[in-house]
Design a protein around this motif. Sequence first.
Motif, PDB file in Angstrom:
ATOM      1  N   ASN A 175      -3.696   0.616  -7.862  1.00  0.00           N
ATOM      2  CA  ASN A 175      -3.523   1.625  -6.796  1.00  0.00           C
ATOM      3  C   ASN A 175      -3.150   2.984  -7.379  1.00  0.00           C
ATOM      4  O   ASN A 175      -2.291   3.699  -6.867  1.00  0.00           O
ATOM      5  CB  ASN A 175      -2.463   1.179  -5.789  1.00  0.00           C
ATOM      6  N   ASN A 188       2.855  -2.660  -0.266  1.00  0.00           N
ATOM      7  CA  ASN A 188       1.698  -2.816   0.620  1.00  0.00           C
ATOM      8  C   ASN A 188       0.520  -3.326  -0.198  1.00  0.00           C
ATOM      9  O   ASN A 188      -0.479  -2.647  -0.401  1.00  0.00           O
ATOM     10  CB  ASN A 188       1.362  -1.474   1.287  1.00  0.00           C
ATOM     11  N   SER A 189       0.656  -4.550  -0.704  1.00  0.00           N
ATOM     12  CA  SER A 189      -0.217  -5.022  -1.773  1.00  0.00           C
ATOM     13  C   SER A 189      -1.520  -5.646  -1.298  1.00  0.00           C
ATOM     14  O   SER A 189      -2.369  -5.966  -2.102  1.00  0.00           O
ATOM     15  CB  SER A 189       0.549  -6.030  -2.638  1.00  0.00           C
ATOM     16  N   LYS A 190      -1.713  -5.846   0.024  1.00  0.00           N
ATOM     17  CA  LYS A 190      -2.989  -6.395   0.476  1.00  0.00           C
ATOM     18  C   LYS A 190      -4.131  -5.432   0.226  1.00  0.00           C
ATOM     19  O   LYS A 190      -5.294  -5.827   0.201  1.00  0.00           O
ATOM     20  CB  LYS A 190      -2.908  -6.747   1.960  1.00  0.00           C
ATOM     21  N   GLN A 191      -3.831  -4.157   0.057  1.00  0.00           N
ATOM     22  CA  GLN A 191      -4.861  -3.147  -0.167  1.00  0.00           C
ATOM     23  C   GLN A 191      -4.938  -2.753  -1.638  1.00  0.00           C
ATOM     24  O   GLN A 191      -5.389  -1.664  -1.979  1.00  0.00           O
ATOM     25  CB  GLN A 191      -4.569  -1.912   0.693  1.00  0.00           C
ATOM     26  N   THR A 192      -4.523  -3.636  -2.525  1.00  0.00           N
ATOM     27  CA  THR A 192      -4.453  -3.310  -3.949  1.00  0.00           C
ATOM     28  C   THR A 192      -5.844  -3.250  -4.567  1.00  0.00           C
ATOM     29  O   THR A 192      -6.694  -4.108  -4.330  1.00  0.00           O
ATOM     30  CB  THR A 192      -3.610  -4.363  -4.691  1.00  0.00           C
ATOM     31  N   THR A 193      -6.053  -2.224  -5.396  1.00  0.00           N
ATOM     32  CA  THR A 193      -7.272  -2.116  -6.198  1.00  0.00           C
ATOM     33  C   THR A 193      -6.879  -2.014  -7.663  1.00  0.00           C
ATOM     34  O   THR A 193      -6.121  -1.121  -8.057  1.00  0.00           O
ATOM     35  CB  THR A 193      -8.099  -0.883  -5.805  1.00  0.00           C
ATOM     36  N   PRO A 242     -10.716  -5.497  -6.049  1.00  0.00           N
ATOM     37  CA  PRO A 242      -9.728  -5.645  -4.967  1.00  0.00           C
ATOM     38  C   PRO A 242      -8.977  -6.964  -5.138  1.00  0.00           C
ATOM     39  O   PRO A 242      -9.567  -7.993  -5.474  1.00  0.00           O
ATOM     40  CB  PRO A 242     -10.589  -5.644  -3.706  1.00  0.00           C
ATOM     41  N   ASP A 290      -5.439  -9.223  -3.505  1.00  0.00           N
ATOM     42  CA  ASP A 290      -4.279  -9.366  -2.630  1.00  0.00           C
ATOM     43  C   ASP A 290      -3.072  -9.750  -3.481  1.00  0.00           C
ATOM     44  O   ASP A 290      -3.012 -10.840  -4.043  1.00  0.00           O
ATOM     45  CB  ASP A 290      -4.567 -10.441  -1.576  1.00  0.00           C
ATOM     46  N   THR A 300       0.056  -9.904  -2.325  1.00  0.00           N
ATOM     47  CA  THR A 300       1.157 -10.261  -1.422  1.00  0.00           C
ATOM     48  C   THR A 300       2.105 -11.241  -2.113  1.00  0.00           C
ATOM     49  O   THR A 300       1.687 -12.276  -2.638  1.00  0.00           O
ATOM     50  CB  THR A 300       0.623 -10.899  -0.130  1.00  0.00           C
TER      51      THR A 300
END
Length: 691
Positions: free
Chosen positions: A601, A612-617, A662, A664, A666
Motif C-alpha cells: 500500500n 485496513n488490510s482487505k484493500q492491500t496491494t 492484491p 487480504d 486481515t
Amino acid sequence: MRFVIAILFLFCPCIFYAQVKISLENFSNKNGTAAIINANTLSVSWPAGNNKTGKLVVDVSSQQPLFKSLELQDGNKNYTIASGLDPVFLLTVGKRDLVSQNGWNIFFDKVPNKPFTSNLVELHKQAVTVTSIGTRTVISIDSLKAPDFTGTLEITLYNGSPLLNIAAIMSTNIDSTAILYDAGLVSKTTPWVKIGWSNVQGQMQSMKPASHDSAASLQVKYRSIIGVSSHGSLAVFPPPHQYFYPLDEAFNLKFVWAGNNYRNLVNGYGIGIRQDLYGDRRFVPWFNAPPGTRQRLNFFVLLNSENESSTLAAIKHFTNNDSYPSLPGYKTMASHFHNEFIMKVVMANKPVPDTPAFIHVFRQTGIDIVHLGEFHYTAHPKGPDSLRLKELHALFQQCERLSSDKFLLLPGEEPNEFFGGHWLQLFPKPVYWVMSRKDGQPFVTNDVTYGKVYRISNENEMLDLLKKEKGLAWTAHPRTKGSTGYPDKYRQSPFFKDDHFLGAAWKAMPADLSQPILGKRVLDLMNDMNNWGNHKKVLAESDLFTIEPENEMYAHLNINYLKIDKLPYFKNGWQAIVDVLQKGNFFSSTGEVLIPSFTVNGKSSGESISPNSKQTTISFKLKWTFPMNYAEIISGDGDKVYRERITLQHTHPFGEQTFNIPLDLTGRRWVRLEAWDVAANGAFTQTVWVR
C-alpha cells in the motif's frame, strides 16, 4: 576406516525385454518446444533465444549413451556440439552428528573424519516422461539407484537460452545422513578437441585431451569447465552458491575436473564439477540429507556454437561477472569478515601494502561497503589499555586510509561478550571501548591520547554504550555455531527488545539440496522474530576468514543493498548507514536476483501500514539472470506464518518484471517478500508492519 565402493556404472549393459515407455501425456508444444519420439530416441527442441534453437536427443536403448546428441541451431546453421555423452553422478555419503549440538542446523561437524562411502549412481532406463511447466520442459527418466538411495534423473530445458539443468533427484530413508556429490558428462571416447577454463587470474586456459589422460582436478575461476568440439562448445557448471556448503574459508579447492577414470570410478573421459571431501580442513559439515527429502544433485550445461572464450563470457553473464551489479539509489554492503589484517600485518610490524589484496577482492566484486569483524580471538578485547586501545587505533587508521568516496571500510568486531552467544556491533564512528571494567573504574574516562574510552562489565552497560554512541548489535549466525540457542534464549531481555539490537544475520547455512532456497534457518527465524512482535531486521553476512584473489569468494558471499544515494566519507562518520539498517531500508541477495522496489500500500520495508488490510496491494519489481522459480509473499499474525506463492515458471533468463498483487491481510501483523530462481539464488526484503 574410510573406504570407497565402486558400483556398476549406470550406463552399463543391461537386459531389457521391452521397449522403454516414453510418455508425452504432460507435454505441450504451446511454449514453442517440440518433442518427437522415434523408436528408442526422444528428440526435444526448444527456443534458445536470439534466433537459436537447442536440441537434445535422448537414447533410451540399454547399451547406448543417454545423450545421443546435443545440438544448437544458430540462424540457418545447425551445429552438433557433442554426441555420445552420459551424465554421471558420484554420491558420497557420510554420517551427520545430530546429537552433540543442534540437530540439522549443526556447523561444527567434521563429516570426512568419520567413515564415508563414494558410489556411482546407476540409471536403469525404465520410463521417460516429458512435462511442460511454463516455459520449461522437464524430461524425467526412471530410475536412479545408489546404496540406500533411489531417485529420478531430471533434465530441464529453459526457453530463451541454450541452457539446461541435469539433476539426480535422490532420496534416502537413513537418518543422520550427510552427502556430497561430483557430477559431469562422460564419454567412452574423447569427444573434445580442446578443454577450456579460466584460471584464478581470469585468463583463459586450454589443453588438448588425450584418451590416456588421467582425470585432473583444476583450480578455476567462475566454477566452469568447457569442452570444445569441432562445431562449438559446451560448458558444465554448478549453481553458483547452492553447490558450496558453508565453510570458514572460501579456499579455491579445485571445483572442476577433466580426464579419464575420474576418482577411479568413472569409466570414460569426462568433464565436470567436484567437491574436495575434506573442505578447508576445519569444520566440514557437507550437505544435510534428512530421510525422505528429495536431494537435487544438479549441474547446468550451456551450449554455444562458438569457442570456449565466448562460452565463458556467456556463463559469466549469469553471475554478473561474479560481482554485484549497481542499482540506482542503492549501495552494496557486505558484513562479517575475520581477515585479521590488523593483527596479522599491522600489529605484527609487517610491511603494510598501499592497497591490500583483500581490498582489491571486495572492489572487483562490486561491494561499496565492507563491515569487518576484526580481533576474532586474536587480540586483547579486555585489555590491558596499552594493547586494546592501540589495536583499535590501528583498526580505525587503516579503515580510514583504505576508504574513499567510492569504497567504505567499516571497523567492526564480533565481541561475543555480555549478551550471550555470538554477535556483531557497528558504531557510526570510531569508538574506543574495552570489554572489561575493574571495581572502582568509571564507565567512561577520557584518555589523553585516544579521547573518550568506555569500559563495559555487563549487558546493561553494553546496551548503554550502544545507545550513547548510536550503535547497533545483532546476533551472528543465529541458531548455529557459537549462537546455538540464540537469540531465542534472550528474546525477553531488555537489550534484545531495544531498537539498538538490530536482529540477526543471514547466511546459507546449513546446506540442504532438497530446498529451493538458501538459508532457511534464518528466514524461519525472521518469521519468528516478526511474530514475537519486535521490529527486528535481518541482514546478510558472509562470516569468512581469508580474503584472497585466488579464493572462490563469490560462491560464499552475499550482499545487502542499502537504500542510500551516496557513500558518506569516513571522517564524517557513517550514521546514514546505521540509520538505513535500523529502519530496514534494504534488501539482501545472493546477487543474481534483485528487488529494486517493494511496497505494501505504498509503504516500503521498515514502515507500517494501517489495519485496513482487505484493500492491500503488494507491489514489487524483480530483476534476474537465471530463470526465476517463484516469489513468495510471507506474512504472520503473531502466531502463524502464511505464504502466498507466485510461480514464475514463465520467465526466461535475464529479465525483469513488475508485480501488483492484491492480498487480504486481515488479522496479519507483518508482511515481507522473498524471490528465488532455478539455481536457488535469491533475495529477500525486510518487513512491512501492519499497525
